[in-house]
Design an enzyme around this catalytic site. Structure first.
Site, PDB file in Angstrom:
ATOM      1  N   ARG A  15       0.838  -1.197   0.000  1.00  0.00           N
ATOM      2  CA  ARG A  15       0.000   0.000   0.000  1.00  0.00           C
ATOM      3  C   ARG A  15       0.880   1.257   0.000  1.00  0.00           C
ATOM      4  O   ARG A  15       2.078   1.179   0.207  1.00  0.00           O
ATOM      5  CB  ARG A  15      -0.897   0.012   1.263  1.00  0.00           C
ATOM      6  CG  ARG A  15      -1.992  -1.002   1.228  1.00  0.00           C
ATOM      7  CD  ARG A  15      -2.720  -1.095   2.557  1.00  0.00           C
ATOM      8  NE  ARG A  15      -1.883  -1.643   3.615  1.00  0.00           N
ATOM      9  CZ  ARG A  15      -2.250  -1.740   4.894  1.00  0.00           C
ATOM     10  NH1 ARG A  15      -3.424  -1.293   5.282  1.00  0.00           N
ATOM     11  NH2 ARG A  15      -1.441  -2.273   5.781  1.00  0.00           N
ATOM     12  N   LYS A  75       2.051   2.052   7.285  1.00  0.00           N
ATOM     13  CA  LYS A  75       2.457   1.312   8.491  1.00  0.00           C
ATOM     14  C   LYS A  75       3.441   2.134   9.312  1.00  0.00           C
ATOM     15  O   LYS A  75       4.001   3.129   8.848  1.00  0.00           O
ATOM     16  CB  LYS A  75       3.112  -0.029   8.094  1.00  0.00           C
ATOM     17  CG  LYS A  75       2.159  -1.023   7.487  1.00  0.00           C
ATOM     18  CD  LYS A  75       0.906  -1.259   8.308  1.00  0.00           C
ATOM     19  CE  LYS A  75       1.135  -2.056   9.587  1.00  0.00           C
ATOM     20  NZ  LYS A  75      -0.145  -2.279  10.328  1.00  0.00           N
ATOM     21  N   TYR A  94      -0.657   4.604  10.508  1.00  0.00           N
ATOM     22  CA  TYR A  94      -1.015   3.649  11.568  1.00  0.00           C
ATOM     23  C   TYR A  94       0.203   3.477  12.461  1.00  0.00           C
ATOM     24  O   TYR A  94       1.317   3.276  11.968  1.00  0.00           O
ATOM     25  CB  TYR A  94      -1.369   2.276  10.974  1.00  0.00           C
ATOM     26  CG  TYR A  94      -2.717   2.201  10.311  1.00  0.00           C
ATOM     27  CD1 TYR A  94      -3.886   2.398  11.037  1.00  0.00           C
ATOM     28  CD2 TYR A  94      -2.834   1.910   8.960  1.00  0.00           C
ATOM     29  CE1 TYR A  94      -5.124   2.327  10.439  1.00  0.00           C
ATOM     30  CE2 TYR A  94      -4.080   1.826   8.336  1.00  0.00           C
ATOM     31  CZ  TYR A  94      -5.220   2.040   9.088  1.00  0.00           C
ATOM     32  OH  TYR A  94      -6.449   1.971   8.497  1.00  0.00           O
ATOM     33  N   HIS A  96      -0.164   1.898  16.145  1.00  0.00           N
ATOM     34  CA  HIS A  96      -0.391   0.759  17.055  1.00  0.00           C
ATOM     35  C   HIS A  96       0.709   0.669  18.102  1.00  0.00           C
ATOM     36  O   HIS A  96       1.440  -0.329  18.205  1.00  0.00           O
ATOM     37  CB  HIS A  96      -0.482  -0.554  16.250  1.00  0.00           C
ATOM     38  CG  HIS A  96      -1.623  -0.571  15.290  1.00  0.00           C
ATOM     39  ND1 HIS A  96      -2.934  -0.684  15.693  1.00  0.00           N
ATOM     40  CD2 HIS A  96      -1.654  -0.464  13.946  1.00  0.00           C
ATOM     41  CE1 HIS A  96      -3.721  -0.651  14.636  1.00  0.00           C
ATOM     42  NE2 HIS A  96      -2.976  -0.507  13.563  1.00  0.00           N
ATOM     43  N   GLU A 118      -5.313   4.904  13.766  1.00  0.00           N
ATOM     44  CA  GLU A 118      -6.234   3.990  14.452  1.00  0.00           C
ATOM     45  C   GLU A 118      -6.900   4.568  15.691  1.00  0.00           C
ATOM     46  O   GLU A 118      -7.840   3.976  16.207  1.00  0.00           O
ATOM     47  CB  GLU A 118      -5.536   2.664  14.802  1.00  0.00           C
ATOM     48  CG  GLU A 118      -4.527   2.702  15.945  1.00  0.00           C
ATOM     49  CD  GLU A 118      -3.154   3.207  15.531  1.00  0.00           C
ATOM     50  OE1 GLU A 118      -2.976   3.609  14.369  1.00  0.00           O
ATOM     51  OE2 GLU A 118      -2.248   3.215  16.394  1.00  0.00           O
ATOM     52  N   ASP A 198     -19.440 -11.168  21.440  1.00  0.00           N
ATOM     53  CA  ASP A 198     -19.068  -9.773  21.694  1.00  0.00           C
ATOM     54  C   ASP A 198     -19.507  -9.422  23.120  1.00  0.00           C
ATOM     55  O   ASP A 198     -20.400 -10.079  23.676  1.00  0.00           O
ATOM     56  CB  ASP A 198     -19.728  -8.838  20.678  1.00  0.00           C
ATOM     57  CG  ASP A 198     -18.965  -7.523  20.517  1.00  0.00           C
ATOM     58  OD1 ASP A 198     -18.370  -7.298  19.443  1.00  0.00           O
ATOM     59  OD2 ASP A 198     -18.943  -6.717  21.477  1.00  0.00           O
ATOM     60  N   ASP A 270      -2.238  -6.855  15.590  1.00  0.00           N
ATOM     61  CA  ASP A 270      -1.579  -5.535  15.597  1.00  0.00           C
ATOM     62  C   ASP A 270      -1.722  -4.838  16.947  1.00  0.00           C
ATOM     63  O   ASP A 270      -1.002  -3.889  17.241  1.00  0.00           O
ATOM     64  CB  ASP A 270      -2.097  -4.643  14.461  1.00  0.00           C
ATOM     65  CG  ASP A 270      -3.599  -4.451  14.504  1.00  0.00           C
ATOM     66  OD1 ASP A 270      -4.273  -5.124  15.295  1.00  0.00           O
ATOM     67  OD2 ASP A 270      -4.101  -3.616  13.733  1.00  0.00           O
ATOM     68  N   VAL A 298      -0.903 -12.094  10.704  1.00  0.00           N
ATOM     69  CA  VAL A 298      -0.208 -11.053   9.945  1.00  0.00           C
ATOM     70  C   VAL A 298      -0.770  -9.681  10.340  1.00  0.00           C
ATOM     71  O   VAL A 298      -1.972  -9.457  10.238  1.00  0.00           O
ATOM     72  CB  VAL A 298      -0.380 -11.296   8.423  1.00  0.00           C
ATOM     73  CG1 VAL A 298       0.284 -10.186   7.625  1.00  0.00           C
ATOM     74  CG2 VAL A 298       0.194 -12.652   8.030  1.00  0.00           C
TER      75      VAL A 298
HETATM   76  N1  LIG Z   1      -4.199  -7.582  11.056  1.00  0.00           N
HETATM   77  C1  LIG Z   1      -4.567  -6.593  10.254  1.00  0.00           C
HETATM   78  O1  LIG Z   1      -4.091  -6.449   9.153  1.00  0.00           O
HETATM   79  C2  LIG Z   1      -5.651  -5.646  10.691  1.00  0.00           C
HETATM   80  C3  LIG Z   1      -6.337  -4.842   9.774  1.00  0.00           C
HETATM   81  C4  LIG Z   1      -7.366  -4.024  10.236  1.00  0.00           C
HETATM   82  C5  LIG Z   1      -7.698  -4.000  11.588  1.00  0.00           C
HETATM   83  N2  LIG Z   1      -6.979  -4.786  12.438  1.00  0.00           N
HETATM   84  C6  LIG Z   1      -7.259  -4.863  13.877  1.00  0.00           C
HETATM   85  O2  LIG Z   1      -8.407  -5.662  14.108  1.00  0.00           O
HETATM   86  C7  LIG Z   1      -8.893  -5.372  15.419  1.00  0.00           C
HETATM   87  C8  LIG Z   1     -10.395  -5.164  15.358  1.00  0.00           C
HETATM   88  O3  LIG Z   1     -10.686  -3.980  14.646  1.00  0.00           O
HETATM   89  P1  LIG Z   1     -12.188  -3.531  14.348  1.00  0.00           P
HETATM   90  O4  LIG Z   1     -12.106  -2.363  13.436  1.00  0.00           O
HETATM   91  O5  LIG Z   1     -13.006  -4.694  13.954  1.00  0.00           O
HETATM   92  O6  LIG Z   1     -12.648  -3.007  15.771  1.00  0.00           O
HETATM   93  P2  LIG Z   1     -14.134  -2.618  16.227  1.00  0.00           P
HETATM   94  O7  LIG Z   1     -13.984  -1.609  17.301  1.00  0.00           O
HETATM   95  O8  LIG Z   1     -15.003  -2.299  15.073  1.00  0.00           O
HETATM   96  O9  LIG Z   1     -14.674  -3.982  16.845  1.00  0.00           O
HETATM   97  C9  LIG Z   1     -14.124  -4.547  17.989  1.00  0.00           C
HETATM   98  C10 LIG Z   1     -15.205  -5.308  18.677  1.00  0.00           C
HETATM   99  O10 LIG Z   1     -14.594  -6.031  19.743  1.00  0.00           O
HETATM  100  C11 LIG Z   1     -15.556  -6.080  20.783  1.00  0.00           C
HETATM  101  N3  LIG Z   1     -14.910  -6.476  22.029  1.00  0.00           N
HETATM  102  C12 LIG Z   1     -14.164  -5.745  22.878  1.00  0.00           C
HETATM  103  N4  LIG Z   1     -13.784  -6.511  23.923  1.00  0.00           N
HETATM  104  C13 LIG Z   1     -14.295  -7.739  23.704  1.00  0.00           C
HETATM  105  C14 LIG Z   1     -14.272  -8.955  24.424  1.00  0.00           C
HETATM  106  N5  LIG Z   1     -13.656  -9.064  25.592  1.00  0.00           N
HETATM  107  N6  LIG Z   1     -14.917 -10.036  23.881  1.00  0.00           N
HETATM  108  C15 LIG Z   1     -15.550  -9.936  22.700  1.00  0.00           C
HETATM  109  N7  LIG Z   1     -15.639  -8.807  21.994  1.00  0.00           N
HETATM  110  C16 LIG Z   1     -15.012  -7.725  22.489  1.00  0.00           C
HETATM  111  C17 LIG Z   1     -16.164  -4.684  20.791  1.00  0.00           C
HETATM  112  O11 LIG Z   1     -17.395  -4.656  21.492  1.00  0.00           O
HETATM  113  C18 LIG Z   1     -16.314  -4.435  19.300  1.00  0.00           C
HETATM  114  O12 LIG Z   1     -17.582  -4.825  18.811  1.00  0.00           O
HETATM  115  C19 LIG Z   1      -8.095  -4.123  15.861  1.00  0.00           C
HETATM  116  O13 LIG Z   1      -7.016  -4.521  16.686  1.00  0.00           O
HETATM  117  C20 LIG Z   1      -7.558  -3.574  14.576  1.00  0.00           C
HETATM  118  O14 LIG Z   1      -6.400  -2.783  14.754  1.00  0.00           O
HETATM  119  C21 LIG Z   1      -5.974  -5.596  12.024  1.00  0.00           C
END
Ligand SMILES: NC(=O)c1ccc[n+]([C@@H]2O[C@H](COP(=O)([O-])OP(=O)(O)OC[C@H]3O[C@@H](n4cnc5c(N)ncnc54)[C@H](O)[C@@H]3O)[C@@H](O)[C@H]2O)c1
Length: 368
Positions: A15, A75, A94, A96, A118, A198, A270, A298
């Site tokens: 990206r 990143k 980003y 993190h 983020e 959730d 992340d 990843v």
């Molecule tokens: N690996 C990657 O490439 C990548 C890409 C995008 C986002 N992410 C990561 O993915 C993660 C999720 O992002 P998102 O945008 O979906 O977040 P979001 O805020 O939209 O959703 C997170 C959800 O987790 C729930 N939650 C919190 N604590 C909880 C628990 N103990 N049990 C169950 N559910 C719980 C919240 O209520 C919420 O609905 C973040 O860490 C984000 O940085 C990673």
């Protein structure tokens, strides 16, 4: 202001932080844009396209960092980039930081003004700059997980949709936010048996309404997690506590109870991951095995769907990027509360409370 767009150097990160229309927008507002040579190639944007949009294309990454007042990236900077950052430079990307003490120290030492995509947060609690990448990562998690369930890829040989007369695969998703719901959409589309956990009852209500009887929603507590995990073929971690390290909801003992050849995709890696056995991997070597269970962890999943992801990301980052360039961090943050929440490091201090707490560092918010 001079805006610098370096080429990403993280493994398989294709990206780029700004597209051609973004360059035009900055130039129209009187700014100068420097793009590192070939920065856009992975997203299908040539050097010529950037030049036609009004950017100067520069061969040296060092020069881009040296000359720019604001760096726009995707990143976090990697160690070889730390020394290129300089005092008072705005770093808009980003970050993190919560699970990253070394990176955080580097940014504090360099006295960078770090604005993290983020943690930019609207008043309703939503995270507009995380949304598009979470959409990509969520959809991808099911796609990737389904493929690692194949026997030839080390999996147990289960087709998520099953076939008539044979059971469907079972997908459990921890966290039903943006990435969780997108993972669920794909899993339901493939015909899998899907459970979403959730802790937010309102979210569970919403998920139950839109998916109707196509998914099982469960409140996220230790009992429900302990019961669901061993019965799962594909476990997807998608929880987020904004700005904080992800809670470890799934223990190694629970992973050991899954059938061999099951698959874990921890999207939340992340933020440290929500599954105890998770550790960050890369697109070159995306998986490892623990207790016979394949783990895919990843941290920059969207990096390989770069064309979709770059445009989706820059659609939402441009607005705040222009505010930072036009007004500077301080004035822009005074005018926009959402952007204020994006400031993670400022003048040698951690300016985001959760990050300071997780890293046990002093917290000093930006005064506006
Ligand atoms: N690996 C990657 O490439 C990548 C890409 C995008 C986002 N992410 C990561 O993915 C993660 C999720 O992002 P998102 O945008 O979906 O977040 P979001 O805020 O939209 O959703 C997170 C959800 O987790 C729930 N939650 C919190 N604590 C909880 C628990 N103990 N049990 C169950 N559910 C719980 C919240 O209520 C919420 O609905 C973040 O860490 C984000 O940085 C990673």
């Amino acid at each position: 202001m001079i805006i610098g767009v370096p080429k990403e150097i993280k493994i398989s990160e294709n990206r780029v932080g700004l597209v051609e229309s973004g360059v035009k927008a900055f130039v129209r507002e009187g700014h100068k844009v420097l793009v590192e040579k070939d920065a856009g190639l992975g997203s299908g944007i040539s050097n010529e396209v950037y030049e036609r949009a009004g950017a100067s294309v520069i061969a040296s990454k060092k020069e881009v960092y040296e000359k720019s007042d604001m760096i726009i990236k995707v990143k976090e900077p990697l160690p070889e980039e730390y020394t290129m950052l300089r005092e008072n430079q705005i770093l808009y990307t980003y970050l993190h930081l919560a699970p990253e003490p070394v990176l955080t120290k580097a940014l504090l030492d360099r006295k960078v003004k770090g604005v993290a995509y983020e943690t930019i947060q609207l008043e309703d609690g939503s995270l507009p700059l995380l949304v598009p990448m979470s959409e990509v990562a969520g959809r991808m998690a099911t796609q990737v997980g389904a493929s690692f369930l194949q026997r030839d890829r080390g999996g147990k040989g289960i087709l998520l949709g099953g076939v008539p007369g044979v059971k469907r695969g079972r997908v459990t998703i921890l966290g039903g936010g943006v990435s969780g719901i997108n993972a669920a959409k794909m899993a339901v589309g493939l015909g899998a048996q899907v459970t979403i956990l959730d802790i937010n009852p309102k979210r569970l209500e919403y998920l139950d309404d839109i998916f109707s009887n196509k998914v099982q929603t469960l409140f996220s507590n230790i009992t429900n997690i302990e019961q669901s995990v061993p019965e799962t073929d594909l476990l997807i971690g998608a929880v987020l506590v904004p700005g904080a390290k992800a809670p470890h909801l799934v223990t190694r003992d629970m992973i050991a109870q899954m059938e061999k050849g099951s698959v874990v995709v921890d999207i939340a890696v992340d933020q440290g991951g929500c599954i105890e056995t998770c550790r960050p991997t890369s697109h070159k070597e995306p998986t490892f095995e623990v207790e016979g269970v394949i783990h895919y962890c990843v941290p920059n999943m969207p990096g390989v769907f770069s064309r979709t992801s770059t445009y989706a990301l820059t659609n939402v980052t441009l607005k705040y990027g222009l505010m930072l360039a036009n007004l500077g961090v301080e004035e822009a943050c005074a005018k926009d509360k959402a952007l204020y929440k994006g400031v993670n490091v400022y003048n040698g201090f951690v300016a985001y409370e959760q990050v300071a707490r997780d890293l046990n560092l002093p917290y000093k918010p930006l005064k506006i």
